[in-house]
Design an enzyme around this catalytic site. Structure first.
Site, PDB file in Angstrom:
ATOM      1  N   GLY A 267      -6.099   5.303  10.597  1.00  0.00           N
ATOM      2  CA  GLY A 267      -6.540   5.106  11.956  1.00  0.00           C
ATOM      3  C   GLY A 267      -5.752   4.055  12.700  1.00  0.00           C
ATOM      4  O   GLY A 267      -5.632   4.106  13.922  1.00  0.00           O
ATOM      5  N   ALA A 268      -5.185   3.072  11.959  1.00  0.00           N
ATOM      6  CA  ALA A 268      -4.504   1.954  12.608  1.00  0.00           C
ATOM      7  C   ALA A 268      -2.993   1.998  12.460  1.00  0.00           C
ATOM      8  O   ALA A 268      -2.278   1.495  13.325  1.00  0.00           O
ATOM      9  CB  ALA A 268      -5.026   0.633  12.055  1.00  0.00           C
ATOM     10  N   SER A 269      -2.485   2.553  11.383  1.00  0.00           N
ATOM     11  CA  SER A 269      -1.042   2.480  11.139  1.00  0.00           C
ATOM     12  C   SER A 269      -0.567   3.727  10.415  1.00  0.00           C
ATOM     13  O   SER A 269      -1.367   4.510   9.895  1.00  0.00           O
ATOM     14  CB  SER A 269      -0.700   1.234  10.318  1.00  0.00           C
ATOM     15  OG  SER A 269      -1.293   1.315   9.034  1.00  0.00           O
ATOM     16  N   THR A 270       0.726   3.887  10.391  1.00  0.00           N
ATOM     17  CA  THR A 270       1.349   4.943   9.600  1.00  0.00           C
ATOM     18  C   THR A 270       2.483   4.314   8.797  1.00  0.00           C
ATOM     19  O   THR A 270       3.112   3.345   9.233  1.00  0.00           O
ATOM     20  CB  THR A 270       1.869   6.082  10.491  1.00  0.00           C
ATOM     21  OG1 THR A 270       2.343   7.144   9.663  1.00  0.00           O
ATOM     22  CG2 THR A 270       2.986   5.607  11.394  1.00  0.00           C
ATOM     23  N   GLN A 271       2.732   4.874   7.616  1.00  0.00           N
ATOM     24  CA  GLN A 271       3.687   4.275   6.697  1.00  0.00           C
ATOM     25  C   GLN A 271       4.614   5.342   6.140  1.00  0.00           C
ATOM     26  O   GLN A 271       4.250   6.522   6.048  1.00  0.00           O
ATOM     27  CB  GLN A 271       2.953   3.589   5.528  1.00  0.00           C
ATOM     28  CG  GLN A 271       2.081   2.435   5.946  1.00  0.00           C
ATOM     29  CD  GLN A 271       0.909   2.200   5.012  1.00  0.00           C
ATOM     30  OE1 GLN A 271       0.588   3.040   4.194  1.00  0.00           O
ATOM     31  NE2 GLN A 271       0.245   1.071   5.169  1.00  0.00           N
TER      32      GLN A 271
ATOM     33  N   GLU B   2       0.830  -1.196   0.000  1.00  0.00           N
ATOM     34  CA  GLU B   2       0.000   0.000   0.000  1.00  0.00           C
ATOM     35  C   GLU B   2       0.868   1.252   0.000  1.00  0.00           C
ATOM     36  O   GLU B   2       0.579   2.233  -0.704  1.00  0.00           O
ATOM     37  CB  GLU B   2      -0.911  -0.023   1.228  1.00  0.00           C
ATOM     38  CG  GLU B   2      -1.982   1.052   1.236  1.00  0.00           C
ATOM     39  CD  GLU B   2      -2.917   0.910   2.426  1.00  0.00           C
ATOM     40  OE1 GLU B   2      -3.709   1.840   2.649  1.00  0.00           O
ATOM     41  OE2 GLU B   2      -2.851  -0.112   3.121  1.00  0.00           O
TER      42      GLU B   2
END
Length: 742
Positions: free
Chosen positions: A196-200, A164
């Site tokens: 809301g759940a992760s950062t990349q 992603e």
């Protein structure tokens, strides 16, 4: 709006592609289009030869190139049969917007993200199989055949967080012309995405840093001139570092610290109020700690906002876990390896929460200025919740348009913090926390430098950041938040379509390697830190994953060094070949007889229903098959299971006595009953058979077709015959007719 017709100039040489972004809260279908690269006239050395195909919206005008349904597809984990009706509106929409003649050459992808990653492998497989079957059976769109990647190959699958991030990186640099220029070696942007759940994070280290960098993934694209460009990109994901999950961790820690203070006597014993600097003043929320496994009490607490942005930043900074041991020489947050980032060379664009927290309330999207952002966040957090609520209602009643939070007069921004009435109350409640979390991730987590004015906390606005950055030798802004470029939204789905359009370009060399997704371009994928998500479909791997937990360790792959399930499977195949090869002809004969018997059964039933019988015996009846009772076997197995002895039917005739009382010596004539074509043998013991009284009736019965279809003949029966006996039976025939020979 109906699909364009064949005479539409916009449709000429146009290609289409469809991506269904199956997220956690809903599934969004997006239709893209581009001109066929073979129809584009390209002169050697021209500027267009060094560009990628131009990917546009899939409709000429309007927003109907996008359609969304709710909830997320992962909600069907317990009832996968509902996936078909869930996807039907999306598929119908795509079919109505793309000309039917182009459906077979239009690729369709359903790529699932965060929500599906949280399911078990069995649940993932069931949902994906239902989605694959529906899309492939109810449309003519181009969908991959089954492969080791899934029932629809790469067309229906779950993408990892790294994939992603890579697709997002492609989208950002495509829209900012990062791939343009000779050999596509333009300066690329780094990509930041926070949900809301992760950062990349995904970026291309400088050539000097690439020699020491690890865990790089190659992204190959093909320009319109046919030349291929390759970029080595680093990408990683921090799970639990999205705004929602970070807030959950923060609330749990705040309640735990509060309970600890109560036990130590520094807080009132009966006080269940937790003062929260990350909420606007006087806002009260009832919170339950979700991380109970960390010693958090189950009791609900009231969080009351104190509205201090500075204190909120200090309280959220420990959630970055900067002190986690780093197994490598370079780590950022939570001990995860990241190559050193040179922000004088690498410039980043943030999307999703980076954009929302900057633009929707503060109106500060675009080039990032920490001073201006900090001032807006400080002012917002310090406001009373009643004032914010009143302003929200007022803006809603006035139908304020815009949505960027800016008040423009005379072409200049004169006031910020004016938001769109579409902004939900939940955004207003969490804006202070999210703003502090974004700042901490950028500066404390990733190490983005703060650009400060020599005079202190004075900034001329975001438009001056570019000039200041140039003066400091940084060139472009080190960071800016964006949502779209032109009319195209920045989305990882766009990056996927850019890659698909690039695959269709004719390569300059006939020996060029075909373009594939970056995850499929990794050699020795088994040892790579980037692992594709492959649910347990009906395969040996899936079977082994299900059985292994129930086996003793000595029988597992780890102990044996090979797969025990694969070994047993190969052994079974070997045994079947050894047993089946010698009797292959007999097996073939059995199959043919079974098929023949099945086709004849209907005919026999029809004859019986029509009553075509002779003396109570059907003309089409036949004896049971020799293999029906299991006593006749193919020759290679006959010595094991035994051979049924044949039964010979013999007719014995004794001379009858005269009615007048004359006696005559008994003479016995024995005659075997021989079948004309094949000897009739019964595998079971003969049973008494009723014989008609008259010889004529008996002859008629014997002249009928036998059950095995063979013709049966008898030697001439003399009227002198008085009795008949059958070998191994008690059958006798009496004839009272007078003897004619003596």
């Amino acid at each position: 709006m109906p699909p364009p017709t064949a005479g539409d100039a916009w449709l000429a040489a146009r290609r289409f592609g469809i991506v269904i972004d199956a997220g956690s809260s809903g599934s969004r279908l997006q239709i893209y289009s581009w001109k066929d690269s073979r129809s584009v006239k390209i002169e050697k050395g021209s500027d267009i030869a060094y560009t990628l195909p131009k990917v546009e919206k899939g409709t000429r005008q309007g927003d109907d190139w996008v359609k969304k349904v709710e909830p997320g597809i992962s909600s069907f984990s317990s009832s996968p049969e509902g996936v078909a009706e869930y996807l039907r509106p999306l598929l119908d929409h795509a079919m109505s917007k793309i000309p039917p003649s182009l459906h077979p050459e239009t690729p369709l992808f359903l790529l699932a993200t965060a929500g599906m990653r949280l399911l078990t492998p069995e649940e993932q497989a069931e949902v994906l199989e239902e989605a694959c079957h529906f899309l492939s059976r109810h449309s003519n769109f181009k969908i991959d055949p089954p492969s080791d990647k899934g029932p629809c190959g790469s067309s229906v699958r779950i993408i990892s967080g790294e994939e992603e991030g890579l697709f997002g990186w492609i989208a950002v640099n495509y829209l900012t012309d990062g791939f343009s220029g000779p050999q596509g070696q333009g300066t690329t942007y780094g990509f930041l995405d926070m949900g809301g759940a992760s950062t990349q994070i995904a970026f291309e280290p400088s050539p000097e840093q690439q020699g020491d960098a690890r865990n790089l993934m190659d992204v190959r694209l093909r320009l319109l001139g046919g030349d291929e460009v390759k970029h080595s990109v680093f990408v990683t994901t921090w799970l639990g570092y999205g705004t929602n999950q970070a807030r959950e961790r923060y609330v749990g820690k705040a309640i735990l610290d509060h309970e600890k203070a109560r036990r130590e006597g520094t807080a009132a014993v009966d006080d269940d109020i937790v003062y929260d600097p990350c909420l606007p003043k006087d806002l009260e929320l009832v919170e339950h700690p979700l991380h109970k496994g960390e010693g958090h009490p189950n009791k609900a607490h009231r969080l009351v906002g104190t509205g201090s942005f500075e204190q909120c930043m200090r309280n959220t900074a420990p959630l970055l876990n900067k002190d986690t041991p780093c197994p490598d020489t370079s780590c950022l947050m939570n001990g995860i390896y990241v190559p050193p980032i040179n922000f004088s060379v690498s410039h980043f664009i943030g999307v999703s929460e980076y954009w929302y927290s900057s633009e929707h309330i503060f109106g500060l999207g675009g080039a990032y200025d920490f001073v201006q952002y900090e001032r807006a966040a400080t002012d917002y957090c310090a406001r009373h919740w009643e004032d914010l609520l009143y302003q929200h209602q007022e803006m809603k009643s006035l139908h304020h348009l815009g949505g960027d939070g800016k008040v423009v007069e005379g072409g200049k921004v004169v006031q910020a913090s004016k938001w769109d009435p579409k902004v939900e109350l939940s955004r207003l409640e969490m804006q202070c926390f999210k703003a502090a979390w974004v700042v901490n991730v950028l500066h404390e987590g990733l190490g983005l430098p703060r650009i400060m004015d020599p005079g202190g906390n004075v900034s001329g606005g975001a438009n001056d950041v570019i000039a200041k950055a140039k003066m400091k030798g940084l060139g472009r802004p080190a960071f800016q938040s964006l949502d779209s470029v032109g009319e195209i939204a920045i989305s990882w789905t766009l990056g996927k379509m850019v890659l698909e359009a690039s695959k269709e370009v004719t390569p300059a060399s006939k020996t060029a390697k075909p373009l594939v997704d970056p995850i499929d371009d990794i050699p020795n994928i088994e040892n790579s830190p980037f692992q594709p998500i492959r649910p347990n479909f009906l395969s040996l791997q899936g079977l082994e994953d299900r059985i292994s937990p129930h086996l003793p360790y000595s029988l597992t792959r780890s102990a044996l060094g090979f797969s025990p399930i694969l070994f047993l499977f190969c052994l079974c195949i070997f045994c079947l070949v050894i047993i089946g090869y010698p009797i292959r002809r007999q097996l073939r004969g059995l199959c043919l007889r079974w098929m023949h018997r099945a086709t004849k059964r209907d005919e026999q039933n029809r004859v019986m229903e029509e009553g075509k019988l002779t003396n109570g015996v059907s003309l089409n009846s036949r004896p049971p098959s020799p293999t029906a009772n299991g006593k006749a076997w193919p020759s290679p197995l006959r010595h094991i299971f035994g051979k049924a002895p044949p039964t010979v039917l013999t007719i014995s005739m004794d001379k009858p006595s005269y009615k007048s009382g004359h006696s005559s010596p008994n003479r016995s004539n024995s005659m075997p009953l021989i079948a004309a074509a094949k000897s009739t043998q019964y595998s079971r013991a003969p049973s008494p058979i009723h014989i008609p009284d008259s010889v004529a009736d008996f002859a008629t019965l014997l002249s009928a077709r036998s059950r095995n279809g063979s013709a049966m003949s008898l030697s001439t029966i003399s009227p002198r015959t008085a009795a008949m006996s059958r070998t191994n039976s008690s059958m006798q025939i009496s004839n009272n007719a007078p003897h004619q020979g003596e």
